[in-house]
Structures are given as structure tokens and as C-alpha cells.
Design an enzyme around this catalytic site. Structure first.
Site, PDB file in Angstrom:
ATOM      1  N   TYR A 187      -2.279   1.755 -11.696  1.00 35.25           N
ATOM      2  CA  TYR A 187      -1.259   2.772 -11.416  1.00 35.25           C
ATOM      3  C   TYR A 187       0.160   2.227 -11.365  1.00 35.25           C
ATOM      4  O   TYR A 187       1.113   2.996 -11.227  1.00 35.25           O
ATOM      5  CB  TYR A 187      -1.581   3.544 -10.126  1.00 35.25           C
ATOM      6  CG  TYR A 187      -1.702   2.693  -8.890  1.00 35.25           C
ATOM      7  CD1 TYR A 187      -2.945   2.226  -8.490  1.00 35.25           C
ATOM      8  CD2 TYR A 187      -0.591   2.365  -8.127  1.00 35.25           C
ATOM      9  CE1 TYR A 187      -3.076   1.436  -7.361  1.00 35.25           C
ATOM     10  CE2 TYR A 187      -0.712   1.591  -6.992  1.00 35.25           C
ATOM     11  CZ  TYR A 187      -1.966   1.128  -6.614  1.00 35.25           C
ATOM     12  OH  TYR A 187      -2.089   0.346  -5.494  1.00 35.25           O
ATOM     13  N   ALA A 212     -13.960  -1.913  -8.347  1.00 34.53           N
ATOM     14  CA  ALA A 212     -13.635  -0.518  -8.657  1.00 34.53           C
ATOM     15  C   ALA A 212     -14.652   0.044  -9.651  1.00 34.53           C
ATOM     16  O   ALA A 212     -15.085   1.200  -9.538  1.00 34.53           O
ATOM     17  CB  ALA A 212     -12.225  -0.421  -9.230  1.00 34.53           C
ATOM     18  N   GLY A 266     -15.973  -4.978 -12.052  1.00 29.13           N
ATOM     19  CA  GLY A 266     -15.631  -5.491 -10.715  1.00 29.13           C
ATOM     20  C   GLY A 266     -15.870  -4.434  -9.640  1.00 29.13           C
ATOM     21  O   GLY A 266     -16.676  -3.512  -9.822  1.00 29.13           O
ATOM     22  N   GLY A 309     -14.669  -3.133 -17.632  1.00 30.27           N
ATOM     23  CA  GLY A 309     -14.614  -3.843 -16.357  1.00 30.27           C
ATOM     24  C   GLY A 309     -15.886  -3.633 -15.570  1.00 30.27           C
ATOM     25  O   GLY A 309     -16.575  -2.603 -15.729  1.00 30.27           O
ATOM     26  N   SER A 353       0.811  -1.218   0.000  1.00 29.97           N
ATOM     27  CA  SER A 353       0.000   0.000   0.000  1.00 29.97           C
ATOM     28  C   SER A 353       0.848   1.273   0.000  1.00 29.97           C
ATOM     29  O   SER A 353       1.803   1.409   0.773  1.00 29.97           O
ATOM     30  CB  SER A 353      -0.917   0.023   1.225  1.00 29.97           C
ATOM     31  OG  SER A 353      -1.627   1.246   1.250  1.00 29.97           O
ATOM     32  N   LYS A 357     -13.656  -4.447   1.871  1.00 30.33           N
ATOM     33  CA  LYS A 357     -14.534  -3.306   1.571  1.00 30.33           C
ATOM     34  C   LYS A 357     -16.026  -3.603   1.750  1.00 30.33           C
ATOM     35  O   LYS A 357     -16.794  -2.701   2.069  1.00 30.33           O
ATOM     36  CB  LYS A 357     -14.301  -2.817   0.140  1.00 30.33           C
ATOM     37  CG  LYS A 357     -12.992  -2.069  -0.032  1.00 30.33           C
ATOM     38  CD  LYS A 357     -12.890  -1.479  -1.422  1.00 30.33           C
ATOM     39  CE  LYS A 357     -11.585  -0.732  -1.597  1.00 30.33           C
ATOM     40  NZ  LYS A 357     -11.524   0.051  -2.811  1.00 30.33           N
ATOM     41  N   ASP A 361     -13.960   6.154  -3.302  1.00 32.19           N
ATOM     42  CA  ASP A 361     -13.355   5.662  -4.561  1.00 32.19           C
ATOM     43  C   ASP A 361     -13.927   6.376  -5.783  1.00 32.19           C
ATOM     44  O   ASP A 361     -13.204   6.669  -6.737  1.00 32.19           O
ATOM     45  CB  ASP A 361     -13.575   4.153  -4.711  1.00 32.19           C
ATOM     46  CG  ASP A 361     -12.646   3.339  -3.818  1.00 32.19           C
ATOM     47  OD1 ASP A 361     -11.544   3.821  -3.518  1.00 32.19           O
ATOM     48  OD2 ASP A 361     -13.032   2.222  -3.432  1.00 32.19           O
TER      49      ASP A 361
HETATM   50  P1  NAP Z   1     -12.044  -6.947  -9.516  1.00 27.27           P
HETATM   51  O1  NAP Z   1     -13.179  -6.652  -8.606  1.00 27.27           O
HETATM   52  O2  NAP Z   1     -11.339  -8.270  -9.402  1.00 27.27           O
HETATM   53  O3  NAP Z   1     -12.590  -6.794 -11.040  1.00 27.27           O
HETATM   54  C1  NAP Z   1     -11.778  -7.076 -12.134  1.00 27.27           C
HETATM   55  C2  NAP Z   1     -12.512  -6.722 -13.421  1.00 27.27           C
HETATM   56  O4  NAP Z   1     -11.578  -6.829 -14.499  1.00 27.27           O
HETATM   57  C3  NAP Z   1     -13.663  -7.652 -13.752  1.00 27.27           C
HETATM   58  O5  NAP Z   1     -14.647  -6.935 -14.429  1.00 27.27           O
HETATM   59  C4  NAP Z   1     -12.998  -8.694 -14.677  1.00 27.27           C
HETATM   60  O6  NAP Z   1     -13.887  -9.218 -15.664  1.00 27.27           O
HETATM   61  C5  NAP Z   1     -11.999  -7.825 -15.419  1.00 27.27           C
HETATM   62  N1  NAP Z   1     -10.838  -8.600 -15.842  1.00 27.27           N
HETATM   63  C6  NAP Z   1      -9.968  -9.279 -15.054  1.00 27.27           C
HETATM   64  N2  NAP Z   1      -9.003  -9.841 -15.800  1.00 27.27           N
HETATM   65  C7  NAP Z   1      -9.289  -9.541 -17.092  1.00 27.27           C
HETATM   66  C8  NAP Z   1      -8.678  -9.851 -18.333  1.00 27.27           C
HETATM   67  N3  NAP Z   1      -7.551 -10.597 -18.390  1.00 27.27           N
HETATM   68  N4  NAP Z   1      -9.241  -9.365 -19.466  1.00 27.27           N
HETATM   69  C9  NAP Z   1     -10.360  -8.605 -19.417  1.00 27.27           C
HETATM   70  N5  NAP Z   1     -11.002  -8.296 -18.275  1.00 27.27           N
HETATM   71  C10 NAP Z   1     -10.463  -8.751 -17.122  1.00 27.27           C
HETATM   72  O7  NAP Z   1     -10.894  -5.860  -9.413  1.00 27.27           O
HETATM   73  P2  NAP Z   1     -11.023  -4.308  -8.958  1.00 27.27           P
HETATM   74  O8  NAP Z   1     -10.867  -4.224  -7.488  1.00 27.27           O
HETATM   75  O9  NAP Z   1     -12.227  -3.744  -9.588  1.00 27.27           O
HETATM   76  O10 NAP Z   1      -9.673  -3.707  -9.597  1.00 27.27           O
HETATM   77  C11 NAP Z   1      -9.476  -3.608 -10.999  1.00 27.27           C
HETATM   78  C12 NAP Z   1      -8.160  -2.893 -11.285  1.00 27.27           C
HETATM   79  O11 NAP Z   1      -8.234  -1.556 -10.823  1.00 27.27           O
HETATM   80  C13 NAP Z   1      -6.937  -3.502 -10.587  1.00 27.27           C
HETATM   81  O12 NAP Z   1      -5.862  -3.460 -11.493  1.00 27.27           O
HETATM   82  C14 NAP Z   1      -6.662  -2.569  -9.432  1.00 27.27           C
HETATM   83  O13 NAP Z   1      -5.305  -2.513  -9.088  1.00 27.27           O
HETATM   84  C15 NAP Z   1      -7.106  -1.236 -10.034  1.00 27.27           C
HETATM   85  N6  NAP Z   1      -7.541  -0.280  -8.991  1.00 27.27           N
HETATM   86  C16 NAP Z   1      -6.921   0.944  -8.967  1.00 27.27           C
HETATM   87  C17 NAP Z   1      -7.321   1.880  -8.012  1.00 27.27           C
HETATM   88  C18 NAP Z   1      -6.647   3.214  -7.945  1.00 27.27           C
HETATM   89  O14 NAP Z   1      -6.755   3.887  -6.911  1.00 27.27           O
HETATM   90  N7  NAP Z   1      -5.985   3.674  -8.987  1.00 27.27           N
HETATM   91  C19 NAP Z   1      -8.361   1.571  -7.125  1.00 27.27           C
HETATM   92  C20 NAP Z   1      -8.978   0.326  -7.208  1.00 27.27           C
HETATM   93  C21 NAP Z   1      -8.559  -0.606  -8.150  1.00 27.27           C
HETATM   94  P3  NAP Z   1     -14.718 -10.589 -15.450  1.00 27.27           P
HETATM   95  O15 NAP Z   1     -15.972 -10.193 -14.710  1.00 27.27           O
HETATM   96  O16 NAP Z   1     -14.986 -11.034 -16.828  1.00 27.27           O
HETATM   97  O17 NAP Z   1     -13.810 -11.504 -14.664  1.00 27.27           O
END
Ligand code: NAP
Length: 269
Positions: free
Chosen positions: A210, A126, A124, A122, A10, A63, A99
Site C-alpha cells: 500500500y 500475509a 509468507g 508470495g 502504523s 502475530k 487479514d
Molecule cells: P513475509 O512473511 O516476509 O513474506 C514475504 C513473501 O514475499 C515471501 O513469500 C517471499 O518469498 C516473497 N519475497 C520477498 N522478497 C521477494 C523478492 N525480492 N522477489 C520475489 N519474492 C519476494 O511478508 P508478509 O508479512 O507476507 O508481507 C508481504 C507484503 O505484504 C509486504 O510488502 C507487506 O507490507 C504487505 N502487507 C500488506 C498488508 C495490507 O494490509 N495491505 C497486510 C500485510 C502485509 P521467499 O519465500 O522466496 O523469500
């Protein structure tokens, strides 16, 4: 403090502590990371009460599961269905979600989202906060997800249209593209969720990944002449909103961004 499993990666402690220092409140506040296993979450919340910890940031996997232990959930966090921030007011624990501000604030520094077309890649955790945020600001949302049924769920809940990745060609018509998948993040850092040819110079492309700082998606978007927003901006702006909730002071943006950038640069060598 930030609680998560894992949490060692983190960047929040550095960002918040740099802010406390700059705001002249480092004698009152200190921010640490605590590794909390899912099965110890209830004890952790008891500890927050017992030690009168002022604020807690929650990251994966807490969360949603933390919500049942809190006294009050703010309306926005209820709508998003997740809490990333807990504020302790004399033993009363309230859950918030900042967020969505992490995406909406950087975008609105560039354009008004009202009636703009936003494509979200996406569906998920976020993406839920982002969908809430952009729709709340009056944007027209289109969600693309690998598993279309998850995009359907989000569209039904927050408003918007749902498609699978097979329909990405229609993305040329939108104003804003937001990547909320891990594609582009290590170990998928040589990949991009969107073919370069789909990106046009009228797009604003926001990648919430990021690490690395400049993902392949952002590099290619820049090459296509599009405006880009880095994932660090989401981290920063959700953190700035937390800073205000914890301390009631305005967050010192420049110094907090600098602290994040320094760390991200170190990690990329
Ligand atoms: P999550 O709940 O696991 O959701 C992942 C999403 O990405 C799902 O919709 C999944 O689709 C899709 N996905 C996963 N692998 C994939 C692939 N190979 N090809 C296409 N789609 C794919 O994750 P999350 O918590 O939302 O986080 C997502 C990303 O955002 C991560 O990289 C995380 O580090 C980043 N993030 C950044 C911040 C920030 O502050 N900048 C904050 C939060 C998250 P399916 O439903 O089809 O599996």
C-alpha cells in the site's frame, strides 16, 4: 491499540480513531500504537489484562508468538496460524484473524470468488491469510513463490497448486492476481513481481503493497486494461472487521478510507 516492532509507521490509529469519531464513540474508545519488543510480549499481554484494554491489533513480529498467551483462539485464526486481533471480554482474551477479510471483501465487491482462478504471488505471512480466504470462498488457487518449497507448504495446507516464479507464464489463464510479496514497496518500488506482458484486460489485479499507493504492478495492470485493487483496501477491510469486533458498531467505511488516503498521500510527497 496496535502492538508491533516497529510500529511507528502504523496507519491503524488514524483509521480507527477517525472511525470512532464518526460513529460517535470517541468518548469511549481511543486507539494508540505501542512499540512492544518481542522479549516484552508476555508482560504486554499481562498489561492488557491488568488495564482491561478492550482490543489489540497485532502486527509483525507478534502475530504468531502472541497466540500462546491468549485464553482462546478463534477457529479461523487457528487455521491461518496467526492472530492479528485480540478482543478482551472481561479478562478473557480471544485471538482472531481479520487479514483474510481484507482481501476477500474487496474482491467480492467485484466478483464472486466461487470457481474463479486466483494466482497468489508470495507464500509468507500475509499470503497464508489470503490463501485461506480465497479457498474458503471456493476459488481455485495457484501459488507462485520465489522459494517453491514455501508455496508447496501453503498449497498442501490450504489447497491449490504450487509453482516457482519460473512458471509465471501460466498466469494469463487466471481471473485474479494477488501480489503478496514486498516487490513494489519501497525500496523495491521501481520493480514489479510480474512482467507487464503477462497481464491481460480480463484480470483483476490486487496488490497488497500500500506504499506507494499506486505500485508499478498496478500502474502497468491499468495500462493493460485490467481492473486494479489497491493495498489500502486490505488495510481498510481488515481494520473494519477489527472495528466491529472491538466496538460491536459497524465501521464507517468512507471516513476510515479517507483517513488512510490522506496519510498515504502525505507520505508520498
Ligand atoms: P513475509 O512473511 O516476509 O513474506 C514475504 C513473501 O514475499 C515471501 O513469500 C517471499 O518469498 C516473497 N519475497 C520477498 N522478497 C521477494 C523478492 N525480492 N522477489 C520475489 N519474492 C519476494 O511478508 P508478509 O508479512 O507476507 O508481507 C508481504 C507484503 O505484504 C509486504 O510488502 C507487506 O507490507 C504487505 N502487507 C500488506 C498488508 C495490507 O494490509 N495491505 C497486510 C500485510 C502485509 P521467499 O519465500 O522466496 O523469500
Amino acid at each position: 491499540m496496535v502492538i508491533g516492532d516497529p510500529v511507528g509507521h502504523s496507519l491503524s490509529p488514524l483509521m480507527h480513531n477517525a472511525g470512532y469519531e464518526k460513529a460517535g464513540i470517541a468518548d469511549e474508545y481511543v486507539y494508540i500504537a505501542c512499540h512492544v519488543l518481542p522479549e516484552r510480549l508476555s508482560e504486554c499481554v499481562q498489561g492488557i489484562r491488568a488495564m482491561n484494554v478492550r482490543g489489540v491489533s497485532c502486527t509483525i513480529p507478534h502475530k504468531v508468538s502472541v497466540m500462546k498467551y491468549l485464553d482462546h483462539i478463534d477457529t479461523v485464526a487457528q487455521k491461518i496460524g496467526a492472530v492479528n486481533t485480540i478482543v478482551n471480554d472481561n479478562g478473557m482474551l480471544t485471538g482472531y484473524n481479520t487479514d483474510w477479510l481484507g482481501v476477500v471483501v474487496p474482491l467480492e465487491k467485484r466478483i464472486s470468488l466461487k470457481n474463479k482462478k486466483v494466482a497468489l504471488l508470495g507464500a509468507g505471512g500475509a499470503a497464508r491469510a489470503i490463501a485461506y480466504g480465497v479457498v474458503q470462498r471456493g476459488a481455485e488457487l495457484t501459488i507462485f513463490n520465489r522459494a517453491k518449497d514455501m508455496a508447496d507448504v501453503l498449497a498442501a495446507e490450504f489447497g491449490g497448486h504450487a509453482y516457482s516464479f519460473d512458471d509465471l507464464a501460466m498466469i494469463r489463464d487466471v481471473d485474479v492476481i494477488i501480489n503478496a510479496t514486498p516487490v513494489g514497496m519501497r525500496p523495491l518500488d521501481t520493480e514489479t513481481p510480474l512482467p507487464k506482458e503477462s497481464i491481460d484486460k480480463h484480470h483483476i489485479v490486487f496488490d497488497i503493497v500500500y506504499e506507494p499507493h499506486e505500485t508499478r504492478l498496478l500502474r502497468e495492470a491499468r495500462e493493460q486494461g485490467a481492473e486494479v485493487i489497491h493495498g489500502i483496501e486490505m488495510l481498510l477491510h481488515q481494520g473494519m472487521a477489527q472495528f466491529k469486533l472491538y466496538t460491536q458498531h459497524d465501521a464507517p467505511e468512507a471516513v476510515m478510507r479517507e483517513a488512510l488516503m490522506e496519510q498515504i498521500k502525505k507520505k508520498s510527497v
